[in-house]
Every structure is written in structure tokens, then in C-alpha cells.
Design an enzyme around this catalytic site. Sequence first.
Site, PDB file in Angstrom:
ATOM      1  N   ARG A  52      27.045  47.091  28.158  1.00  0.00           N
ATOM      2  CA  ARG A  52      28.049  47.839  28.929  1.00  0.00           C
ATOM      3  C   ARG A  52      27.482  49.112  29.558  1.00  0.00           C
ATOM      4  O   ARG A  52      28.007  49.605  30.559  1.00  0.00           O
ATOM      5  CB  ARG A  52      29.240  48.182  28.032  1.00  0.00           C
ATOM      6  CG  ARG A  52      30.480  48.574  28.815  1.00  0.00           C
ATOM      7  CD  ARG A  52      31.695  48.742  27.912  1.00  0.00           C
ATOM      8  NE  ARG A  52      31.514  49.814  26.977  1.00  0.00           N
ATOM      9  CZ  ARG A  52      31.698  49.724  25.657  1.00  0.00           C
ATOM     10  NH1 ARG A  52      32.067  48.594  25.094  1.00  0.00           N
ATOM     11  NH2 ARG A  52      31.495  50.757  24.877  1.00  0.00           N
ATOM     12  N   TYR A 105      43.786  55.423  50.518  1.00  0.00           N
ATOM     13  CA  TYR A 105      43.938  54.009  50.166  1.00  0.00           C
ATOM     14  C   TYR A 105      45.078  53.869  49.145  1.00  0.00           C
ATOM     15  O   TYR A 105      45.126  54.620  48.154  1.00  0.00           O
ATOM     16  CB  TYR A 105      42.604  53.593  49.565  1.00  0.00           C
ATOM     17  CG  TYR A 105      42.460  52.189  49.070  1.00  0.00           C
ATOM     18  CD1 TYR A 105      42.581  51.118  49.950  1.00  0.00           C
ATOM     19  CD2 TYR A 105      42.154  51.935  47.739  1.00  0.00           C
ATOM     20  CE1 TYR A 105      42.411  49.818  49.484  1.00  0.00           C
ATOM     21  CE2 TYR A 105      41.978  50.645  47.273  1.00  0.00           C
ATOM     22  CZ  TYR A 105      42.114  49.591  48.158  1.00  0.00           C
ATOM     23  OH  TYR A 105      41.939  48.319  47.704  1.00  0.00           O
ATOM     24  N   ASP A 177      36.146  59.456  48.789  1.00  0.00           N
ATOM     25  CA  ASP A 177      36.003  58.009  48.957  1.00  0.00           C
ATOM     26  C   ASP A 177      35.174  57.788  50.222  1.00  0.00           C
ATOM     27  O   ASP A 177      35.615  58.076  51.332  1.00  0.00           O
ATOM     28  CB  ASP A 177      37.387  57.357  49.081  1.00  0.00           C
ATOM     29  CG  ASP A 177      37.321  55.827  49.111  1.00  0.00           C
ATOM     30  OD1 ASP A 177      36.330  55.282  49.652  1.00  0.00           O
ATOM     31  OD2 ASP A 177      38.261  55.185  48.618  1.00  0.00           O
ATOM     32  N   LYS A 202      32.888  46.325  49.953  1.00  0.00           N
ATOM     33  CA  LYS A 202      32.981  46.298  51.411  1.00  0.00           C
ATOM     34  C   LYS A 202      31.574  46.187  52.027  1.00  0.00           C
ATOM     35  O   LYS A 202      30.982  45.133  51.981  1.00  0.00           O
ATOM     36  CB  LYS A 202      33.754  47.524  51.899  1.00  0.00           C
ATOM     37  CG  LYS A 202      35.089  47.746  51.142  1.00  0.00           C
ATOM     38  CD  LYS A 202      36.143  46.720  51.457  1.00  0.00           C
ATOM     39  CE  LYS A 202      37.330  46.698  50.514  1.00  0.00           C
ATOM     40  NZ  LYS A 202      38.018  47.952  50.279  1.00  0.00           N
TER      41      LYS A 202
HETATM   42  C1  LIG Z   1      38.784  48.374  49.143  1.00  0.00           C
HETATM   43  C2  LIG Z   1      38.809  49.841  48.969  1.00  0.00           C
HETATM   44  C3  LIG Z   1      38.768  50.414  47.704  1.00  0.00           C
HETATM   45  C4  LIG Z   1      38.858  49.606  46.436  1.00  0.00           C
HETATM   46  O1  LIG Z   1      37.819  48.731  46.278  1.00  0.00           O
HETATM   47  P1  LIG Z   1      37.961  47.369  45.417  1.00  0.00           P
HETATM   48  O2  LIG Z   1      36.566  46.982  45.194  1.00  0.00           O
HETATM   49  O3  LIG Z   1      38.760  46.443  46.270  1.00  0.00           O
HETATM   50  O4  LIG Z   1      38.691  47.698  44.161  1.00  0.00           O
HETATM   51  C5  LIG Z   1      38.709  51.791  47.608  1.00  0.00           C
HETATM   52  N1  LIG Z   1      38.717  52.564  48.699  1.00  0.00           N
HETATM   53  C6  LIG Z   1      38.782  52.054  49.941  1.00  0.00           C
HETATM   54  C7  LIG Z   1      38.790  52.965  51.114  1.00  0.00           C
HETATM   55  C8  LIG Z   1      38.842  50.680  50.121  1.00  0.00           C
HETATM   56  O5  LIG Z   1      38.925  50.177  51.340  1.00  0.00           O
END
Ligand SMILES: *Cc1c(COP(=O)(O)O)cnc(C)c1O
Length: 387
Positions: A52, A105, A177, A202
Site C-alpha cells: 500500500r 469539479y 486541481d 485524463k
Molecule cells: C475527472 C476529474 C477529477 C476526478 O478524477 P477521477 O479520476 O475521475 O476520480 C478531478 N478533477 C477534475 C478537474 C476532473 O476533470
Amino acid sequence: MHDETRVTTLGRDPHRHHGIVNPPVYHASTILYPTLDALEAPRTPDGYYYGRYGTPTTRALTDAVAALEGAAAGFAVSSGKNAITTVLMGLTQAGDHVLVADNSYQPTRDTAGRVMARFGVEVTFYDPTIGAGITGLMRPNTRLVFVESPGSLTFEVQDVPAIAEAAHAGGALVVMDNTWASPLFCKPFSLGVDVSVQAATKYVGGHSDLMMGLITCTAELEPRIRAAYAEFGGAPGGEDCYLALRGLRTLATRLERHQRSALRVAEWLAGRREVARVFYPALPDDPGHALWRRDFSGASGLFGFLLQPVERPGLAAMLDHLELFGMGYSWGGYESLLIPTNPAPLRTATDWPHEGRMMRIHVGLESPDDLIADLEAGLARLRAAGG
Ligand SMILES: *Cc1c(COP(=O)(O)O)cnc(C)c1O
């Protein structure tokens, strides 16, 4: 060295692995200690103790991303949402106050407004364009300011350096973010951010087949983030770390293409009479353009546009028969996506003043000519259905 070189060199050392170009995938839960002394020795950040806490595969990924983003340390978790929850919950406690950008988000809003609120953390959402005005919202117990720039639904660019200065003056940390820009188009730590989170799901993954979150931080925050990472236990598996690392190798090349095609599609959409407005900071008339130019070195393939008011049958006629644009959440993969969105009910601190149907588009790696032809046919179907 340039980032496009570093994405090919970071996180690998072929001659430690028989000359094999890519690092091996370690699958591990149990890790053995050779002696009682080793078992009882104090743990250090670079050792391996239990699955982990990471393996050499995890470390190859997190070291590479931390270096690219200009951070002292990086951590990988099993989703972007997990990265956000780990950081927000790990850095706060009952009685604290946090400020969260109103364009964040939605699952970030939920973590703050639902989960943290249950644990006695007070949350205030703020106008993302507030800049240095955030000083007026700071309280003696404000410990954290969350920024998402540009917002991944409505694309406002935040004045992160001004917010960071005000937050730090009031004794609060800044978490950003950085999913939209990825570690290549924005360097959050040079803007004054303390912790960066991103959905590697992403652009880092890039192929729509991976869930992964990354956390990077300053040296000062490293012990607290490491502790939160250990407490929340969101470790990803070895194969997923490998996929993220593999995605990283082509990130610079893919982003350059996403940017070039997105700019073309955005300019084309801006010239259409069915489109009331395009929300893409790379366009010179976007309200966030000056800040974007100052703080970012590129724009990714995700942006918004506002259709003139449209009835549902017209929207369905357009969307249901697109050949290249898929309808689905997420983005950052090689393929194009288009979905309708509804920003208004997701806001509490600011109004969404725009009439018409907001859309979110991800411009993938297809030929932009083919993408524009697909959109053009879609808009023709929309008009034929009566607008
Ligand atoms: C998709 C996304 C997340 C979350 O990511 P996951 O891997 O889907 O949990 C966080 N911030 C932004 C801006 C996103 O587009």
C-alpha cells in the site's frame, strides 16, 4: 532540459533492468524484511515496506510527475477524486474553515460540502474570479483555499498567484486541481500553490482506460501529505501505475496536438450562428486570456461553448448521430467527446448568467477537418429539427 525530453527520460533506468526500456511492473502486497534489525528499523521515505505504501513501479511514476510539476514529492492514488479527498481531509480538522472555488469539479464540491461538513469543517464557496479579493473571505480559522483553474466545466481562469499570496498571508494553504493543464502546461508551485492534485485518469493516462489520481507537494507539506496518503490508503495497483507512466511518455506530443486542433475547432465554433459563445482561455477574446497567457504555457483540448437556446429534440438530433464525438463523462483520452452540461445548479456563490445550452467538448487526436465536418453535420441536423 525541455519537458518533451523529460517525459521520455524521467522514471526509468533501463540498465538496472537488463537494458529493458520500460521499468518492470511490480505486483506487491507482502514485502519481506531479511532480518529482525531490518524489520524494526525506522522507516524512510525511499524504502519499501508494504504494497500500500508503493513499489518501485509507483515510485517511478510519482518521481517523474513530481519532477515535471516542480514538486518535492509525489503520491499516486486510485482516482482523481481520491487525490482530492485525501488532501482536503488530510489537511483539515474539525473547527477549520476552507474556501472552495465555485466552479470546482462537482465531486470536489461534494467532498467539501457534504463529507468535510459532516466532520465539522466549515466550507465557503467563492467566486473563482475573486483574485486578491479572497482576503475578504478569510477568517482566523481558514486553513485551506482550493482552486481549479480553469474550471473544468465553465473555464474561468483564476488569479492563482494573487489568491496564494492572500491565503498565505492569512495562514492558509493553497491546493490546486491541475487536471486541465496537466504538469506540462501549468507549474502550480511556481504560482505559489502548496499541493497540486490531478486526475491522471485524463491526460496523463490519455487512452480512456485508466483511473488514477496524483498528488504533488512542496517539501514543507511532504510529511503531512505522506501521512494523509498512508491514513486514507488509496494506493493504485502496479498495472495502473505502469499505464500512467506509459501515457506520460507521449503526453507532450499529444497535448501539442490537442491544443492545435482544439484551437481550430474553437475558432470554427465561434464563427457559427448557432453558437452564442465559446469558453476557451486560449482564444484572445476570452475573459481569462490574459491570466492564462501569464500563468500557463498551453491550453489542452477541453473547452465549453454555449448553443443559442435549443429545444431538446434539436439537441438530440445533433448529438445522437455524431460519428466521431462520443457522449461520455471524463476526457483527456485520444478520442473526441461532446456532452451538454448544466452549470447553474452546481453554483452557490455566483450566478450562471448565460441563456442557452452549455456544452463541453473534448477535442481528441482525430483530424480537425473530420471533427469540424462531424460538428457541421450535427448543427445542420439541429437546425433541421427546428433549432
Ligand atoms: C475527472 C476529474 C477529477 C476526478 O478524477 P477521477 O479520476 O475521475 O476520480 C478531478 N478533477 C477534475 C478537474 C476532473 O476533470
